[in-house]
Design a protein around this motif. Structure first.
Motif, PDB file in Angstrom:
ATOM      1  N   VAL A 170      20.127  63.561  -1.157  1.00  0.00           N
ATOM      2  CA  VAL A 170      19.859  63.241  -2.275  1.00  0.00           C
ATOM      3  C   VAL A 170      21.146  61.941  -2.766  1.00  0.00           C
ATOM      4  CG1 VAL A 170      19.596  63.277  -5.281  1.00  0.00           C
ATOM      5  CG2 VAL A 170      19.237  65.486  -3.645  1.00  0.00           C
ATOM      6  N   VAL A 171      19.760  60.728  -3.020  1.00  0.00           N
ATOM      7  CA  VAL A 171      20.525  59.812  -3.734  1.00  0.00           C
ATOM      8  C   VAL A 171      20.272  59.036  -4.961  1.00  0.00           C
ATOM      9  CG1 VAL A 171      20.521  56.654  -3.102  1.00  0.00           C
ATOM     10  CG2 VAL A 171      20.551  58.490  -0.969  1.00  0.00           C
ATOM     11  N   MET A 172      21.068  59.470  -5.067  1.00  0.00           N
ATOM     12  CA  MET A 172      20.928  59.603  -7.098  1.00  0.00           C
ATOM     13  C   MET A 172      21.176  57.718  -7.776  1.00  0.00           C
ATOM     14  SD  MET A 172      20.787  62.167  -8.336  1.00  0.00           S
ATOM     15  CE  MET A 172      20.723  61.881  -9.934  1.00  0.00           C
ATOM     16  N   LEU A 173      19.860  57.959  -8.184  1.00  0.00           N
ATOM     17  CA  LEU A 173      19.986  56.515  -9.249  1.00  0.00           C
ATOM     18  C   LEU A 173      20.256  55.915  -9.902  1.00  0.00           C
ATOM     19  CD1 LEU A 173      16.127  54.993  -7.511  1.00  0.00           C
ATOM     20  CD2 LEU A 173      18.625  54.890  -6.228  1.00  0.00           C
ATOM     21  N   SER A 174      21.418  55.288 -10.660  1.00  0.00           N
ATOM     22  CA  SER A 174      21.328  54.906 -12.184  1.00  0.00           C
ATOM     23  C   SER A 174      21.876  54.027 -12.485  1.00  0.00           C
ATOM     24  CB  SER A 174      22.377  56.390 -12.566  1.00  0.00           C
ATOM     25  OG  SER A 174      24.184  55.711 -11.539  1.00  0.00           O
ATOM     26  N   SER A 175      21.997  54.053 -14.417  1.00  0.00           N
ATOM     27  CA  SER A 175      22.224  52.588 -14.542  1.00  0.00           C
ATOM     28  C   SER A 175      23.882  52.685 -14.318  1.00  0.00           C
ATOM     29  CB  SER A 175      22.783  52.783 -15.181  1.00  0.00           C
ATOM     30  OG  SER A 175      22.820  53.401 -16.961  1.00  0.00           O
ATOM     31  N   LEU A 176      24.996  51.430 -14.431  1.00  0.00           N
ATOM     32  CA  LEU A 176      25.758  50.393 -14.626  1.00  0.00           C
ATOM     33  C   LEU A 176      26.779  51.053 -15.758  1.00  0.00           C
ATOM     34  CD1 LEU A 176      26.128  47.927 -11.667  1.00  0.00           C
ATOM     35  CD2 LEU A 176      26.693  50.602 -12.102  1.00  0.00           C
ATOM     36  N   THR A 177      25.474  51.439 -16.649  1.00  0.00           N
ATOM     37  CA  THR A 177      26.381  51.373 -18.257  1.00  0.00           C
ATOM     38  C   THR A 177      27.938  52.657 -17.900  1.00  0.00           C
ATOM     39  OG1 THR A 177      25.497  53.471 -19.096  1.00  0.00           O
ATOM     40  CG2 THR A 177      24.636  51.453 -19.362  1.00  0.00           C
ATOM     41  N   GLN A 178      28.790  52.800 -18.867  1.00  0.00           N
ATOM     42  CA  GLN A 178      30.418  53.714 -18.827  1.00  0.00           C
ATOM     43  C   GLN A 178      28.785  55.068 -18.926  1.00  0.00           C
ATOM     44  OE1 GLN A 178      32.895  53.078 -18.523  1.00  0.00           O
ATOM     45  NE2 GLN A 178      33.335  55.146 -18.213  1.00  0.00           N
ATOM     46  N   ALA A 179      28.111  55.415 -19.170  1.00  0.00           N
ATOM     47  CA  ALA A 179      27.717  56.391 -19.627  1.00  0.00           C
ATOM     48  C   ALA A 179      27.028  56.769 -17.476  1.00  0.00           C
ATOM     49  CB  ALA A 179      26.541  56.857 -20.428  1.00  0.00           C
ATOM     50  N   GLY A 180      26.430  56.012 -17.541  1.00  0.00           N
ATOM     51  CA  GLY A 180      25.786  55.694 -16.255  1.00  0.00           C
ATOM     52  C   GLY A 180      26.769  56.446 -15.467  1.00  0.00           C
ATOM     53  N   THR A 181      27.995  55.870 -14.930  1.00  0.00           N
ATOM     54  CA  THR A 181      29.003  56.023 -14.662  1.00  0.00           C
ATOM     55  C   THR A 181      29.892  57.054 -14.302  1.00  0.00           C
ATOM     56  OG1 THR A 181      31.163  55.287 -15.509  1.00  0.00           O
ATOM     57  CG2 THR A 181      29.658  53.405 -14.384  1.00  0.00           C
ATOM     58  N   GLU A 182      30.073  58.297 -14.992  1.00  0.00           N
ATOM     59  CA  GLU A 182      30.121  59.049 -15.610  1.00  0.00           C
ATOM     60  C   GLU A 182      29.638  60.435 -15.228  1.00  0.00           C
ATOM     61  OE1 GLU A 182      32.515  60.609 -16.352  1.00  0.00           O
ATOM     62  OE2 GLU A 182      33.855  59.380 -17.921  1.00  0.00           O
ATOM     63  N   THR A 183      27.882  59.818 -15.085  1.00  0.00           N
ATOM     64  CA  THR A 183      26.939  60.625 -14.661  1.00  0.00           C
ATOM     65  C   THR A 183      26.884  60.205 -13.200  1.00  0.00           C
ATOM     66  OG1 THR A 183      25.821  60.069 -16.479  1.00  0.00           O
ATOM     67  CG2 THR A 183      24.913  61.290 -14.725  1.00  0.00           C
ATOM     68  N   SER A 184      27.176  58.953 -12.439  1.00  0.00           N
ATOM     69  CA  SER A 184      27.380  59.414 -11.428  1.00  0.00           C
ATOM     70  C   SER A 184      28.799  60.173 -10.005  1.00  0.00           C
ATOM     71  CB  SER A 184      26.953  57.958 -11.063  1.00  0.00           C
ATOM     72  OG  SER A 184      26.223  57.017 -10.954  1.00  0.00           O
ATOM     73  N   LEU A 185      29.631  60.276 -11.420  1.00  0.00           N
ATOM     74  CA  LEU A 185      30.233  61.208 -11.028  1.00  0.00           C
ATOM     75  C   LEU A 185      30.183  62.577 -10.922  1.00  0.00           C
ATOM     76  CD1 LEU A 185      33.643  59.515 -12.287  1.00  0.00           C
ATOM     77  CD2 LEU A 185      33.398  59.378 -10.250  1.00  0.00           C
ATOM     78  N   LYS A 186      29.336  62.722 -11.903  1.00  0.00           N
ATOM     79  CA  LYS A 186      28.818  64.395 -12.047  1.00  0.00           C
ATOM     80  C   LYS A 186      27.259  64.450 -10.464  1.00  0.00           C
ATOM     81  CE  LYS A 186      27.584  68.538 -13.824  1.00  0.00           C
ATOM     82  NZ  LYS A 186      28.788  69.525 -13.879  1.00  0.00           N
ATOM     83  N   ALA A 187      27.035  63.453 -10.517  1.00  0.00           N
ATOM     84  CA  ALA A 187      25.824  63.524  -9.198  1.00  0.00           C
ATOM     85  C   ALA A 187      27.029  63.856  -8.032  1.00  0.00           C
ATOM     86  CB  ALA A 187      25.174  62.532  -9.278  1.00  0.00           C
ATOM     87  N   TYR A 188      27.919  63.539  -7.915  1.00  0.00           N
ATOM     88  CA  TYR A 188      28.946  63.381  -6.619  1.00  0.00           C
ATOM     89  C   TYR A 188      29.514  65.026  -6.708  1.00  0.00           C
ATOM     90  CZ  TYR A 188      29.069  58.329  -5.133  1.00  0.00           C
ATOM     91  OH  TYR A 188      28.821  56.966  -5.300  1.00  0.00           O
ATOM     92  N   GLU A 189      29.302  65.439  -7.869  1.00  0.00           N
ATOM     93  CA  GLU A 189      30.071  66.556  -8.146  1.00  0.00           C
ATOM     94  C   GLU A 189      29.226  67.188  -7.485  1.00  0.00           C
ATOM     95  OE1 GLU A 189      31.750  67.141 -11.501  1.00  0.00           O
ATOM     96  OE2 GLU A 189      33.679  65.827 -11.602  1.00  0.00           O
ATOM     97  N   LEU A 190      28.218  67.404  -7.841  1.00  0.00           N
ATOM     98  CA  LEU A 190      27.043  68.617  -7.609  1.00  0.00           C
ATOM     99  C   LEU A 190      26.075  68.225  -6.608  1.00  0.00           C
ATOM    100  CD1 LEU A 190      24.995  68.040 -10.910  1.00  0.00           C
ATOM    101  CD2 LEU A 190      26.298  70.186 -10.679  1.00  0.00           C
ATOM    102  N   GLY A 191      26.723  67.395  -5.297  1.00  0.00           N
ATOM    103  CA  GLY A 191      26.729  67.178  -4.360  1.00  0.00           C
ATOM    104  C   GLY A 191      25.453  66.096  -4.368  1.00  0.00           C
ATOM    105  N   ALA A 192      25.365  64.984  -4.557  1.00  0.00           N
ATOM    106  CA  ALA A 192      24.866  63.809  -4.296  1.00  0.00           C
ATOM    107  C   ALA A 192      25.678  62.987  -2.467  1.00  0.00           C
ATOM    108  CB  ALA A 192      24.493  63.289  -5.360  1.00  0.00           C
ATOM    109  N   VAL A 193      24.525  62.750  -2.387  1.00  0.00           N
ATOM    110  CA  VAL A 193      25.281  62.164  -1.429  1.00  0.00           C
ATOM    111  C   VAL A 193      25.518  60.637  -1.400  1.00  0.00           C
ATOM    112  CG1 VAL A 193      24.807  60.703   1.076  1.00  0.00           C
ATOM    113  CG2 VAL A 193      23.825  63.461   0.605  1.00  0.00           C
ATOM    114  N   GLU A 194      25.409  60.309  -2.166  1.00  0.00           N
ATOM    115  CA  GLU A 194      25.590  58.920  -2.893  1.00  0.00           C
ATOM    116  C   GLU A 194      24.686  58.438  -4.117  1.00  0.00           C
ATOM    117  OE1 GLU A 194      27.596  56.319  -3.141  1.00  0.00           O
ATOM    118  OE2 GLU A 194      27.238  55.501  -0.885  1.00  0.00           O
ATOM    119  N   CYS A 195      25.215  57.698  -4.846  1.00  0.00           N
ATOM    120  CA  CYS A 195      24.647  56.746  -5.564  1.00  0.00           C
ATOM    121  C   CYS A 195      24.508  55.521  -5.886  1.00  0.00           C
ATOM    122  CB  CYS A 195      25.969  57.484  -7.540  1.00  0.00           C
ATOM    123  SG  CYS A 195      25.619  59.210  -7.283  1.00  0.00           S
TER     124      CYS A 195
END
Length: 346
Positions: A79-104
């Motif tokens: 899974v490649v996650m697509l997210s915004s670059l807001t502060q909330a977005g970067t925290e969500t990206s880290l969560k996505a990596y923890e869950l197993g996303a290949v890239e954000c």
């Protein structure tokens, strides 16, 4: 390497069309379908059998993060996650990596189609690498919530520095490897090619969770025990200046083989300056780091690569092994301890 068969998941019809158009133009990438929700995507995955999914973080009903967690638990798929670059977005990206996303991948909040196409010009390469990643072999980090393992050893620094490179899948790998670092760890320089805003959030998190300090790389910084320096600015290379102590320098030079900061340049500066060190190539796209690691090995440094089974994306480790650049190929369970041991006076 096999071709990518992509399912695009986004609640916006305009974004689905735009991403599908961009990916259809990429070499060895085919868009097999588009879904507007998690429920829609679930059915299309069963029917179309894509080997990679691009997934919007913010969707009505089940969010992208919730659907990612479901996929990783029941049917692991890149899974490649697509997210915004807001502060909330970067925290969500880290969560996505923890869950197993290949890239954000950063999703611009405001952009014309032309600007958007320019911004995501690299998306085809990322999706192709994701389709060939080792998601099914990935294990969850050793700690569910925080990195807490930090090695309790009688570590005595022998004066060697550590130089590490990672890109795609690197945040996941570094989270596990750095858990083995003691409070007075060897001075460590990491080139991490990932979205800068996400790396900044990652640095803050690691600095609060590890026993040693984790900082953004800064020019002219003396390399002393107890600090990990992460170089991620896409406009600057990181090199080592010999001395007592050696210094980390950031330099404005053209990309090396299309990469900046380039691990080949970092590793090469260590080898040419005869700086006592150990080096490692972790999961990532491309071949950056292979030549430089071979130079380090030829200069007498200890060298390692993450093994190709635990590497989320095995291109970079494979390139290093093909060049016979590594003394050892190790999995995540052993690599952190081996790096620390290579800088232990005992």
């Amino acid at each position: 390497m096999h071709d990518a068969r992509v399912l695009v998941v986004d609640d916006s019809a305009a974004m689905r069309a735009l991403f599908a158009d961009i990916l259809d133009q990429a070499k060895n990438v085919t868009v097999v379908g588009a879904a507007s929700s998690a429920n829609d995507a679930r059915e299309q995955i069963k029917e179309l059998r894509p080997n990679v999914v691009t997934l919007d973080v913010e969707m009505p009903g089940m969010s992208g993060i919730e659907f990612l967690e479901e996929l990783m638990g029941s049917n692991p798929i890149p899974v490649v996650m697509l997210s915004s670059l807001t502060q909330a977005g970067t925290e969500t990206s880290l969560k996505a990596y923890e869950l197993g996303a290949v890239e954000c991948f950063p999703k611009p909040l405001k952009a014309t189609p032309e600007q958007f196409a320019k911004t995501v010009g690299q998306l085809g390469k990322i999706v192709l690498a994701a389709a060939n990643s080792n998601v099914k072999d990935r294990r969850a980090p050793r700690s569910e919530n925080k990195v807490a393992k930090a090695a309790e050893t009688n570590f005595e620094w022998n004066g060697h520095i550590l130089a590490i490179t990672a890109s795609m899948g690197g945040i996941d790998a570094l989270t596990q490897i750095l858990a083995d670092f003691p409070e007075k760890c060897p001075p460590t320089i990491i080139t991490l090619n990932a979205e800068p805003a996400v790396v900044e959030t990652f640095i803050k998190r690691m600095d609060g969770e590890l026993k040693c300090a984790v900082k953004a790389a800064k020019d002219a910084t003396p390399l002393v025990a107890g600090t990990i320096h992460i170089a991620y600015d896409p406009d600057l290379h990181a090199v080592i200046e010999p001395g007592s102590p050696a210094k980390l320098r950031l330099i404005d030079r053209d990309p090396v083989d299309g990469v900046r900061p380039a691990a080949n340049l970092l590793f090469g500066s260590i080898a040419r300056g005869a700086v006592p060190a150990a080096g490692a190539v972790l999961t990532g796209m491309g071949r950056d780091g292979a030549k430089g690691l071979r130079l380090m090995r030829d200069a007498g440094c200890k060298t390692f690569v993450q093994d190709r089974k635990t590497a989320m994306v095995a291109e970079a480790p494979t390139a290093a092994m093909d060049m016979e650049a590594a003394d050892k190929e190790l999995g995540l369970d052993d690599l952190g301890e081996a790096l620390i041991a290579s800088c232990h006076a005992g």
